[in-house]
Design a protein around this motif. Structure first.
Motif, mmCIF file in Angstrom:
data_model
loop_
_atom_site.group_PDB
_atom_site.id
_atom_site.type_symbol
_atom_site.label_atom_id
_atom_site.label_comp_id
_atom_site.label_asym_id
_atom_site.label_seq_id
_atom_site.Cartn_x
_atom_site.Cartn_y
_atom_site.Cartn_z
ATOM 1 N N GLY A 176 1.117 -1.447 -0.091
ATOM 2 C CA GLY A 176 0.232 -0.068 -0.041
ATOM 3 C C GLY A 176 0.864 1.342 -0.090
ATOM 4 N N GLN A 177 1.947 0.872 0.885
ATOM 5 C CA GLN A 177 2.971 2.584 0.766
ATOM 6 C C GLN A 177 3.574 2.292 -0.432
ATOM 7 O OE1 GLN A 177 4.974 1.094 4.413
ATOM 8 N NE2 GLN A 177 3.785 2.798 5.424
ATOM 9 N N GLU A 178 3.848 1.457 -0.651
ATOM 10 C CA GLU A 178 4.431 1.906 -2.689
ATOM 11 C C GLU A 178 3.871 1.970 -3.756
ATOM 12 O OE1 GLU A 178 6.104 -2.074 -2.758
ATOM 13 O OE2 GLU A 178 7.846 -2.293 -1.402
ATOM 14 N N SER A 179 2.340 1.567 -3.779
ATOM 15 C CA SER A 179 1.150 1.968 -4.185
ATOM 16 C C SER A 179 1.287 3.802 -4.133
ATOM 17 C CB SER A 179 0.159 1.406 -4.391
ATOM 18 O OG SER A 179 -0.128 0.069 -4.451
ATOM 19 N N ALA A 180 1.067 4.051 -2.767
ATOM 20 C CA ALA A 180 0.844 5.214 -2.051
ATOM 21 C C ALA A 180 1.836 6.046 -3.265
ATOM 22 C CB ALA A 180 0.690 5.405 -1.365
ATOM 23 N N VAL B 158 -3.871 9.029 17.051
ATOM 24 C CA VAL B 158 -2.925 9.068 16.409
ATOM 25 C C VAL B 158 -3.548 9.910 15.068
ATOM 26 C CG1 VAL B 158 -2.489 7.503 14.310
ATOM 27 C CG2 VAL B 158 -2.175 6.670 16.686
ATOM 28 N N ARG B 159 -4.794 10.296 14.725
ATOM 29 C CA ARG B 159 -5.223 10.654 14.052
ATOM 30 C C ARG B 159 -5.192 11.803 14.339
ATOM 31 N NH1 ARG B 159 -9.343 6.621 14.915
ATOM 32 N NH2 ARG B 159 -10.034 5.658 12.861
ATOM 33 N N GLN B 160 -5.049 12.812 15.875
ATOM 34 C CA GLN B 160 -4.616 14.015 16.052
ATOM 35 C C GLN B 160 -3.208 14.545 15.630
ATOM 36 O OE1 GLN B 160 -7.018 15.525 17.068
ATOM 37 N NE2 GLN B 160 -5.821 17.696 16.711
ATOM 38 N N HIS B 161 -2.637 13.673 16.047
ATOM 39 C CA HIS B 161 -1.251 13.415 15.616
ATOM 40 C C HIS B 161 -1.006 13.967 14.423
ATOM 41 C CE1 HIS B 161 0.276 13.404 19.726
ATOM 42 N NE2 HIS B 161 0.427 11.749 19.867
ATOM 43 N N PHE B 162 -1.263 13.183 13.446
ATOM 44 C CA PHE B 162 -1.477 12.727 11.518
ATOM 45 C C PHE B 162 -1.986 14.911 11.606
ATOM 46 C CE2 PHE B 162 -3.892 13.201 7.503
ATOM 47 C CZ PHE B 162 -3.126 13.716 7.284
ATOM 48 N N LEU B 163 -3.350 15.026 12.196
ATOM 49 C CA LEU B 163 -3.737 16.637 11.866
ATOM 50 C C LEU B 163 -2.520 17.357 12.177
ATOM 51 C CD1 LEU B 163 -5.697 18.158 10.980
ATOM 52 C CD2 LEU B 163 -6.870 17.937 13.015
ATOM 53 N N THR B 164 -2.506 17.034 13.274
ATOM 54 C CA THR B 164 -0.919 18.057 13.275
ATOM 55 C C THR B 164 -0.019 18.707 12.273
ATOM 56 O OG1 THR B 164 -1.021 18.217 15.836
ATOM 57 C CG2 THR B 164 0.435 18.581 15.712
ATOM 58 N N ASP B 165 0.429 17.448 12.061
ATOM 59 C CA ASP B 165 1.774 17.277 10.898
ATOM 60 C C ASP B 165 1.322 17.825 9.702
ATOM 61 O OD1 ASP B 165 3.072 15.969 13.551
ATOM 62 O OD2 ASP B 165 3.011 14.057 12.917
ATOM 63 N N THR C 173 4.618 11.792 5.742
ATOM 64 C CA THR C 173 3.258 11.402 6.076
ATOM 65 C C THR C 173 2.302 10.963 6.000
ATOM 66 O OG1 THR C 173 3.755 13.466 6.824
ATOM 67 C CG2 THR C 173 1.759 13.170 6.479
ATOM 68 N N VAL C 174 2.151 10.216 4.325
ATOM 69 C CA VAL C 174 1.072 9.806 4.211
ATOM 70 C C VAL C 174 1.607 8.026 3.995
ATOM 71 C CG1 VAL C 174 0.631 8.699 1.874
ATOM 72 C CG2 VAL C 174 0.680 10.951 2.051
ATOM 73 N N HIS C 175 3.322 7.549 4.107
ATOM 74 C CA HIS C 175 3.410 5.789 4.622
ATOM 75 C C HIS C 175 3.186 6.088 5.941
ATOM 76 C CE1 HIS C 175 6.598 4.802 1.533
ATOM 77 N NE2 HIS C 175 5.216 5.563 1.017
ATOM 78 N N GLN C 176 2.850 7.367 7.250
ATOM 79 C CA GLN C 176 2.969 6.575 8.148
ATOM 80 C C GLN C 176 1.263 6.818 8.278
ATOM 81 O OE1 GLN C 176 4.856 9.843 10.289
ATOM 82 N NE2 GLN C 176 6.481 8.679 10.999
ATOM 83 N N LEU C 177 0.047 7.442 8.085
ATOM 84 C CA LEU C 177 -0.805 6.902 8.059
ATOM 85 C C LEU C 177 -1.632 5.969 7.020
ATOM 86 C CD1 LEU C 177 -3.553 8.971 8.301
ATOM 87 C CD2 LEU C 177 -3.079 9.367 6.010
ATOM 88 N N LEU C 178 -0.690 5.440 6.492
ATOM 89 C CA LEU C 178 -1.735 4.258 6.103
ATOM 90 C C LEU C 178 -0.798 3.511 6.831
ATOM 91 C CD1 LEU C 178 -0.379 5.387 2.367
ATOM 92 C CD2 LEU C 178 -2.823 4.985 3.124
ATOM 93 N N ALA C 179 0.130 3.091 7.278
ATOM 94 C CA ALA C 179 0.372 2.252 8.238
ATOM 95 C C ALA C 179 0.187 2.182 9.922
ATOM 96 C CB ALA C 179 2.163 2.348 8.857
ATOM 97 N N PHE C 180 -0.725 3.290 9.937
ATOM 98 C CA PHE C 180 -1.220 3.430 11.100
ATOM 99 C C PHE C 180 0.026 3.934 12.233
ATOM 100 C CE2 PHE C 180 -4.950 4.051 14.194
ATOM 101 C CZ PHE C 180 -5.734 4.872 13.486
ATOM 102 N N GLU C 181 0.876 4.315 12.572
ATOM 103 C CA GLU C 181 2.073 4.946 13.311
ATOM 104 C C GLU C 181 2.318 6.097 12.943
ATOM 105 O OE1 GLU C 181 5.545 3.997 10.638
ATOM 106 O OE2 GLU C 181 5.231 1.536 10.094
#
Length: 260
Positions: free
Chosen positions: A81-85, A174-181, A201-209
């Motif tokens: 999924g990350q590679e596709s993104a 995690v979602r709130q950290h993503f929004l801040t980032d 940022t997108v890779h971390q979101l897809l992996a929920f990291e």
């Protein structure tokens, strides 16, 4: 259905982007041109990887999967999924860099509103209601792949639903950290590092990291892998046949897409 959906992504992606930001005609043309090129690359480079991974999974599904196999496939599919993104990062980077201040604010607010909407929907429910709702959602998805569920299997999915509800504060964190980032990233859209930071940022979101809650997420994933192991071991011959049939259809459709 897969082929129809994939072959119309050049319509659906701009359609969904329009929910987040109103592009002017020049921005739309540039985005759609870049998107068409990215979709061609994705078809040629990424679909074969997904096809091979499905074939590998089907071979392993001939026997009940171990904990380590389930864990491995989770990370393999996440990586795919990350590679596709990654193929689409230059397209979205160019579009995002073209936004003016008003458009950036519109994009940011839509993401923030989406997160808050989910939060408000969840806060109205009791813990028991959350678990029941999540369990029914998981059961519906499992039925799509297995055809039917036993009482034991429904219980396993309810167990998983309980773990997910227990993790809800962490998931929202995690979602709130993503929004801040995300907001910080969008404030630096002219930076030479913007595209690379967007990819991260997108890779971390897809992996929920998120490094701040890494231990909690690892603990949850291990519990999830164990439930999925037990669910896989509980499958009947008919359920395995149903699952393999769907995966075969998916793989064949993907092969046709690759060669179209």
């Amino acid at each position: 259905m897969l082929r129809l959906g994939y072959n119309t992504l050049n319509f659906w992606i701009p359609y969904y982007v329009s929910d987040y930001v109103s592009l002017n005609s020049a921005q739309e043309r540039a985005f759609e041109t870049n998107l068409d090129l990215a979709l061609e690359q994705h078809r040629a480079k990424e679909l074969p990887k997904i096809h091979r991974l499905i074939s590998e999974l089907q071979a392993d599904l001939e026997k009940p999967l171990t904990f380590q196999q389930i864990k491995s496939y989770h990370f393999k599919f996440t990586a795919v999924g990350q590679e596709s993104a990654t193929i689409f990062i230059p397209t979205f980077s160019a579009m995002l860099r073209s936004l003016n201040a008003s458009q950036r604010n519109q994009f940011n607010k839509k993401i923030e509103d989406d997160i808050e909407k989910v939060r408000q929907e969840r806060v109205k429910l009791t813990t028991e209601q959350k678990i029941k709702k999540r369990s029914l959602d998981l059961q519906a998805k499992a039925k799509d792949w297995l055809g039917s569920l036993t009482t034991k299997q429904r219980g396993l999915l309810t167990e998983l639903a309980g773990y997910q509800v227990e993790m809800e504060p962490t998931f929202f964190s995690v979602r709130q950290h993503f929004l801040t980032d995300w907001k910080a990233l969008m404030s630096q859209q002219r930076s030479t590092q913007f595209q690379q930071q967007l990819k991260i940022t997108v890779h971390q979101l897809l992996a929920f990291e998120n490094p701040k809650v890494e231990k909690e997420l690892i603990f949850y994933l291990n519990r999830r892998f164990d439930v999925m192991r037990r669910l896989n071991h509980s499958l009947s011959d008919n359920q395995r046949e149903h699952l393999q049939g769907l995966l075969t259809d998916l793989r064949k459709d993907m092969a046709k897409l690759i060669h179209e």
